[in-house]
Motif scaffolding. Structure first.
Motif, PDB file in Angstrom:
ATOM      1  N   LYS A  89      95.309  55.574 -14.547  1.00  0.00           N
ATOM      2  CA  LYS A  89      94.905  54.302 -14.898  1.00  0.00           C
ATOM      3  C   LYS A  89      96.068  53.460 -15.298  1.00  0.00           C
ATOM      4  CE  LYS A  89      89.921  54.504 -14.795  1.00  0.00           C
ATOM      5  NZ  LYS A  89      88.546  54.316 -15.365  1.00  0.00           N
ATOM      6  N   PRO A 198      91.030  51.456  -8.949  1.00  0.00           N
ATOM      7  CA  PRO A 198      90.702  52.496  -9.693  1.00  0.00           C
ATOM      8  C   PRO A 198      89.943  53.365  -8.925  1.00  0.00           C
ATOM      9  CG  PRO A 198      89.220  50.590 -10.300  1.00  0.00           C
ATOM     10  CD  PRO A 198      90.138  50.026  -9.232  1.00  0.00           C
ATOM     11  N   ASP A 202      88.505  56.940 -11.097  1.00  0.00           N
ATOM     12  CA  ASP A 202      87.222  56.795 -11.271  1.00  0.00           C
ATOM     13  C   ASP A 202      86.573  57.871 -10.374  1.00  0.00           C
ATOM     14  OD1 ASP A 202      87.220  54.574 -12.601  1.00  0.00           O
ATOM     15  OD2 ASP A 202      86.543  53.343 -11.113  1.00  0.00           O
ATOM     16  N   THR A 205      87.160  60.861 -12.729  1.00  0.00           N
ATOM     17  CA  THR A 205      86.102  60.949 -14.070  1.00  0.00           C
ATOM     18  C   THR A 205      84.570  61.427 -13.549  1.00  0.00           C
ATOM     19  OG1 THR A 205      87.462  59.090 -15.061  1.00  0.00           O
ATOM     20  CG2 THR A 205      85.145  59.482 -15.759  1.00  0.00           C
TER      21      THR A 205
END
Length: 587
Positions: A89, A198, A202, A205
């Motif tokens: 990011k 993103p 993402d 994550t």
């Protein structure tokens, strides 16, 4: 002998013959049942043994899944993915800064192109004035050949400056192409990042969260598997214990068969008168029928246990397969391996980092190339500045010589002044070009320093992702191997147990034969009480032989309950090993 007596003897003989035939038929059916018991219970034992192995393989496979993705791996991978997501990011910010620095280099290059155009124009003017000096001096007698030689020197110097400028322009053109290519690459990379960010970090994550959740599912599955394993062990124990009924039943069938054989060959009974002989035969039939009835009751009860355990194990195996799918992340209709999907997500992120790293390395190369080019171009500008100084000096000397030859030298003096003025303009353009080259060099240095930092972040992200993808790949390979082994065993186990539950219909194949044989023997014995006082001496040898055959406690109990009036018979029978618990019978 009278007709009535002959008829009675014939009826008695016919009945004895019919009972002998009935006993033979019963014996034949019992032999058939005994053979089925021997074959089918061996088959059932083999199925149960293979089912135990298959369930064990399923449990081992699930344990392997848990081992391949243990808590330490989960913690390390989760932290690495979260760290890599944060790095990804942040990379677009450095990408934007780098694109701006490359854009500044392109602007400096554009500015240098304008300065070179100006210097080229000034050199063109200088060339014209040098030619004018040569032409004008030719028409002035007082000037002599000295002015023409001097003008040629000025012209040669200007031509040298032009050559330097052409070389400078060629170098600048190559640099400009390199910078514009780098800028185009940066713009393409920016568009690629816009498409993937993103979303990719993402996804990383989410993958980190999913790994933790997945490990939690595996831990939960492990608990469920442990519970199921205990249930399977219980069912296996119950099934194995219940399977003993097969050997018990086979032995007891043989004992009844032996009793029928003893009855047919008993001389003591055969020598009795017809009516006592019938009572003796009925007594033995009732005893053997009672043994069969007790045997059938035990058989039905234990076979029900076998069926219950087989069906229960099939259900457990099905549940283990469901837990296997849950542990591997396979849900619904799709057979998608969770770890392989996760590995693909990390691989996509690694590809993105690879592209950005390649862009950073390319920018680093461009920065070095631009810095080197700036230094080389500065040296060329210094050469042009030296030529400008020579031209100015020559123009000054021309002015001085013109003043010495008087009025006729004035036209040459005017040209020499113009020559000096344009040499000053060339000096200004060269100075501005030098300043631009210094700015280009500083911008290139700034780009190189920025890329050194950017390469550190990208390299760190690449290392983290490479470690994560390697760890996930290894875990995925281990899980795949475990699942392949579990799937190979699991489906066979479920199918085998289901078919076994349908195939081993012992009630119909064996139990009904025992029931029918018991009922037939009891029917042949009749329901009336059988007096034995006058036939005890004939029954005693046969009952002794039967007592010696028994290996089950229940056989002795049935025998004892029906021969209580013949206590001397049991007292005289040699003691056979008594099995107090039928489950402890020796095979």
């Amino acid at each position: 002998m009278g007709l009535a007596s002959s008829s009675a003897v014939f009826a008695t003989t016919f009945q004895a013959s019919a009972e002998a035939d009935g006993g033979a038929r019963i014996g034949a059916r019992l032999e058939s049942a005994r053979q089925v018991v021997e074959a089918r219970f061996l088959e059932a034992g083999d199925v149960l043994s293979r089912a135990v192995d298959g369930v064990g393989a399923l449990i081992a496979g699930l344990d392997a899944i848990r081992t391949n993705l243990d808590a330490e791996t989960v913690t390390a991978t989760t932290g690495e993915l979260a760290q890599a997501a944060a790095t990804l990011k942040s990379l677009p910010d450095s990408l934007d800064a780098r694109r701006q620095r490359v854009g500044e280099l392109v602007k400096f290059s554009d500015g240098l192109a304008g300065r070179i155009a100006e210097m080229r124009q000034h050199l063109a003017y200088l060339r014209v004035f040098a030619i004018n000096i040569k032409i004008t001096s030719g028409g002035i007698a007082a000037a002599g050949p000295e002015f023409a030689i001097f003008a040629q020197e000025i012209y040669d110097c200007i031509e040298m400056g032009g050559a330097q400028l052409d070389a400078l322009n060629n170098d600048l053109t190559g640099l400009d192409q390199t910078l514009r290519g780098a800028l185009a690459h940066e713009q393409n990379l920016a568009r690629s990042c816009a498409n993937l960010l993103p979303a990719v970090p993402d996804a990383l994550t989410a993958s980190a969260t999913a790994i933790a959740g997945h490990h939690g599912r595996i831990a939960s599955v492990a608990v469920s598997v442990a519970v199921l394993a205990r249930d399977v062990q219980k069912k296996v124990g119950g099934g194995l214990a219940a399977l003993q009924i097969g050997d018990i039943t086979r032995q007891r069938i043989e004992h009844v068969q032996a009793g029928l054989g003893f009855l047919n060959g008993a001389d003591e009974i055969a020598t009795l008168a017809p009516e006592p002989r019938q009572r003796a035969q009925a007594f033995v039939h009732r005893l053997l029928g009672a043994q069969l009835a007790a045997m059938a009751e035990d058989f039905h009860r234990e076979v029900a246990r076998i069926g219950h355990n087989v069906v229960g194990m099939a259900a457990d195996a099905t549940e283990l397969l469901r837990l296997r799918d849950l542990a591997s992340g396979q849900t619904g209709q799709s057979e998608t391996n969770f770890l392989r999907d996760l590995e693909g997500n990390v691989g996509q992120a690694l590809d993105l980092v690879g592209d950005m790293t390649a862009g950073e390395r390319a920018a680093e190369t461009v920065s070095r190339s631009a810095a080197v080019s700036a230094r080389e171009l500065t040296e060329r500008i210094a050469g042009i500045q030296n030529i400008r100084a020579d031209v100015q000096m020559m123009a000054l000397n021309t002015t001085l010589k013109c003043s010495r030859i008087g009025e006729t030298g004035k036209p040459l003096g005017v040209i020499a002044v113009e020559l000096r003025q344009h040499a000053i303009h060339l000096e200004k353009s060269a100075a501005q070009t030098t300043s631009s080259l210094e700015g280009l060099f500083d911008a290139a240095e700034a780009l190189g320093q920025g890329e050194t930092q950017g390469l550190g972040r990208a390299a760190a992200a690449a290392a983290v992702l490479s470690g994560a993808v390697a760890r996930i790949g290894k875990a995925g390979d281990g899980v795949d191997s475990a699942l392949t082994a579990a799937a190979r065993q699991g489906a066979d186990v479920v199918d085998m147990l289901r078919r076994a539950a349908e195939r081993f219909d012992f009630h119909k194949q064996i139990g009904s034969v025992l029931d029918d044989a018991a009922n037939q023997l009891l029917d042949m014995a009749g329901e009336d009480e059988i007096p034995t006082d006058d036939i005890a001496h004939a029954l005693r040898p046969l009952l002794d032989r039967l007592a010696r055959q028994y290996t089950m406690a229940q056989e002795r109990e049935v025998h004892r309950s029906l021969t209580e009036g013949l206590a001397t018979v049991e007292a005289s029978a040699p003691a056979a090993p008594v099995v107090e618990d039928e489950d402890d019978v020796l095979f």
